[in-house]
Design a protein around this motif. Structure first.
Motif, PDB file in Angstrom:
ATOM      1  N   LEU A  14      24.611 -39.282   5.596  1.00 50.09           N
ATOM      2  CA  LEU A  14      25.401 -38.725   6.685  1.00 50.09           C
ATOM      3  C   LEU A  14      26.713 -39.542   6.852  1.00 50.09           C
ATOM      4  CD1 LEU A  14      25.470 -36.668   8.972  1.00 50.09           C
ATOM      5  CD2 LEU A  14      23.936 -38.138  10.349  1.00 50.09           C
ATOM      6  N   SER A  20      26.115 -38.522  13.765  1.00 53.21           N
ATOM      7  CA  SER A  20      25.297 -39.649  13.971  1.00 53.21           C
ATOM      8  C   SER A  20      25.115 -39.931  15.649  1.00 53.21           C
ATOM      9  CB  SER A  20      25.822 -40.689  13.364  1.00 53.21           C
ATOM     10  OG  SER A  20      25.837 -40.640  12.067  1.00 53.21           O
ATOM     11  N   ILE A  23      22.675 -37.438  17.257  1.00 53.76           N
ATOM     12  CA  ILE A  23      21.293 -37.813  16.849  1.00 53.76           C
ATOM     13  C   ILE A  23      20.711 -38.897  17.647  1.00 53.76           C
ATOM     14  CG2 ILE A  23      19.739 -38.402  14.917  1.00 53.76           C
ATOM     15  CD1 ILE A  23      21.435 -36.893  12.947  1.00 53.76           C
ATOM     16  N   GLU A  37      12.521 -45.207  11.694  1.00 51.60           N
ATOM     17  CA  GLU A  37      13.473 -44.177  11.266  1.00 51.60           C
ATOM     18  C   GLU A  37      13.001 -43.880   9.775  1.00 51.60           C
ATOM     19  OE1 GLU A  37      17.899 -43.613   9.651  1.00 51.60           O
ATOM     20  OE2 GLU A  37      17.504 -45.564  10.689  1.00 51.60           O
ATOM     21  N   ASN A 102      17.219 -38.406   8.828  1.00 55.02           N
ATOM     22  CA  ASN A 102      17.745 -37.430   7.943  1.00 55.02           C
ATOM     23  C   ASN A 102      16.804 -37.376   6.826  1.00 55.02           C
ATOM     24  OD1 ASN A 102      19.525 -35.937   6.394  1.00 55.02           O
ATOM     25  ND2 ASN A 102      20.755 -37.771   5.972  1.00 55.02           N
ATOM     26  N   TYR A 105      15.405 -33.407   1.600  1.00 47.78           N
ATOM     27  CA  TYR A 105      15.189 -31.987   1.809  1.00 47.78           C
ATOM     28  C   TYR A 105      14.123 -31.795   0.565  1.00 47.78           C
ATOM     29  CZ  TYR A 105      19.399 -31.330   4.491  1.00 47.78           C
ATOM     30  OH  TYR A 105      20.277 -31.469   5.403  1.00 47.78           O
ATOM     31  N   SER A 108      10.670 -32.415   2.745  1.00 45.54           N
ATOM     32  CA  SER A 108      10.725 -32.333   4.261  1.00 45.54           C
ATOM     33  C   SER A 108       9.406 -31.700   4.810  1.00 45.54           C
ATOM     34  CB  SER A 108      11.952 -31.572   4.649  1.00 45.54           C
ATOM     35  OG  SER A 108      11.923 -30.349   3.942  1.00 45.54           O
ATOM     36  N   MET A 128      16.510 -34.140  10.759  1.00 47.23           N
ATOM     37  CA  MET A 128      17.370 -33.387  10.390  1.00 47.23           C
ATOM     38  C   MET A 128      16.796 -32.890   9.173  1.00 47.23           C
ATOM     39  SD  MET A 128      21.612 -33.472   9.653  1.00 47.23           S
ATOM     40  CE  MET A 128      21.497 -35.377   9.635  1.00 47.23           C
ATOM     41  N   VAL A 165      24.341 -28.594  11.146  1.00 49.56           N
ATOM     42  CA  VAL A 165      25.135 -29.648  10.812  1.00 49.56           C
ATOM     43  C   VAL A 165      25.907 -29.099   9.572  1.00 49.56           C
ATOM     44  CG1 VAL A 165      25.195 -32.137   9.952  1.00 49.56           C
ATOM     45  CG2 VAL A 165      23.569 -31.465  11.556  1.00 49.56           C
ATOM     46  N   PHE A 170      28.135 -34.812   5.089  1.00 52.42           N
ATOM     47  CA  PHE A 170      27.494 -35.649   4.221  1.00 52.42           C
ATOM     48  C   PHE A 170      28.353 -36.208   3.136  1.00 52.42           C
ATOM     49  CE2 PHE A 170      24.581 -32.785   6.170  1.00 52.42           C
ATOM     50  CZ  PHE A 170      23.659 -33.829   6.648  1.00 52.42           C
ATOM     51  N   SER A 178      22.426 -27.723   7.425  1.00 53.01           N
ATOM     52  CA  SER A 178      21.430 -28.408   7.911  1.00 53.01           C
ATOM     53  C   SER A 178      21.125 -28.191   9.635  1.00 53.01           C
ATOM     54  CB  SER A 178      21.587 -29.996   7.999  1.00 53.01           C
ATOM     55  OG  SER A 178      21.908 -30.232   6.317  1.00 53.01           O
ATOM     56  N   VAL A 180      19.193 -30.000  13.164  1.00 58.25           N
ATOM     57  CA  VAL A 180      18.535 -30.918  13.706  1.00 58.25           C
ATOM     58  C   VAL A 180      17.565 -30.483  14.923  1.00 58.25           C
ATOM     59  CG1 VAL A 180      18.781 -33.189  15.199  1.00 58.25           C
ATOM     60  CG2 VAL A 180      20.320 -32.616  13.415  1.00 58.25           C
TER      61      VAL A 180
END
Length: 251
Positions: A14, A20, A23, A37, A102, A105, A108, A128, A165, A170, A178, A180
């Motif tokens: 990101l 940022s 979030i 995190e 974040n 993917y 996820s 995210m 997003v 990115f 994306s 969130v």
């Protein structure tokens, strides 16, 4: 100090400060005392959490190069980094805690299943995801996106879709948008015979989502039960509560 981006780890960092901050705001609105995190990467949101002296903060990072980068760039993070895959991690706190990330993917869905393993301790998740996955988690019965992930998560968490997003937020830009989302524990978990039966029923029902429920799950119920009109519906038409209630009628 420079770092390299690793495609194998699904790294898209990101770079948009406004995202940022949104979030971080979504997390701090919940007044967390303990926060982990997942995949801090280059520290786009990490740096903000390090500014809260009363926050018990940890970050899980698999990439050794990013660990070195973070410790060099943000000295306050020393002692707060766990060098491992989140999917293999032990529960990071003995107390209740929040999760933010974040999320890569490529894993996820597995991350969400890991969150479900810890659901008794997780106060909130702000994550995210690829937009399609975020929409799937938040979707309601009757929609095309509604499926296994929607039901298994919504059985334990209220899901709020916060914002989209754009790819350009990115480095490097992913090929997809994306989204969130925020997960918060629901006040009353639906009654079910067992979590194991609930998962089995949901997964079996959606294996043949275009067919009537009766055809997809006939191996799990006695023929007499399958005469109920509920089994004329397709899996995507049933609510989380419907699936939970059906577990009591399974063989």
């Amino acid at each position: 100090m420079q770092y390299t981006l690793k495609k194998s780890l699904g790294q898209h960092f990101l770079k948009d400060e406004s995202i940022s901050k949104r979030i971080v705001e979504a997390v701090m609105d919940e007044h967390p005392q303990h926060l982990v995190e997942v995949g801090p990467g280059a520290g786009a949101i990490t740096k903000y959490f390090l500014q809260y002296p009363d926050l018990d903060f940890k970050a899980v990072e698999l990439d050794a190069e990013k660990i070195t980068y973070l410790e060099h760039t943000f000295p306050a993070i020393k002692g707060k980094l766990l060098h491992q895959s989140f999917l293999d991690a032990e529960c990071p706190f003995t107390e209740r805690f929040m999760i933010v990330g974040n999320f890569p993917y490529n894993i996820s869905s597995q991350i969400l299943f890991k969150v479900l393993d810890w659901k008794e301790q997780v106060d909130c998740v702000v994550g995210m995801f690829q937009k399609e996955v975020a929409q799937r988690v938040a979707s309601k019965p009757g929609s095309k996106a509604y499926g296994i992930l929607s039901i298994l998560v919504q059985a334990y968490f209220d899901v709020e879709y916060l914002f989209d997003v754009d790819e350009q937020a990115f480095n490097p830009p992913p090929k997809v948008k994306s989204g969130v989302i925020k997960l918060k524990p629901i006040k009353a978990i639906p009654l079910m015979q067992s979590e194991q039966k609930f998962k089995l029923l949901v997964k079996t029902a959606f294996n043949q989502r275009r067919k009537m429920l009766r055809n997809g799950v006939k191996g799990l119920f006695d023929p007499e039960e399958l005469k109920d009109e509920l089994f004329n519906k397709r899996a995507e038409q049933l609510s989380v509560d419907d699936f939970a209630a059906l577990t009591f009628r399974m063989r």
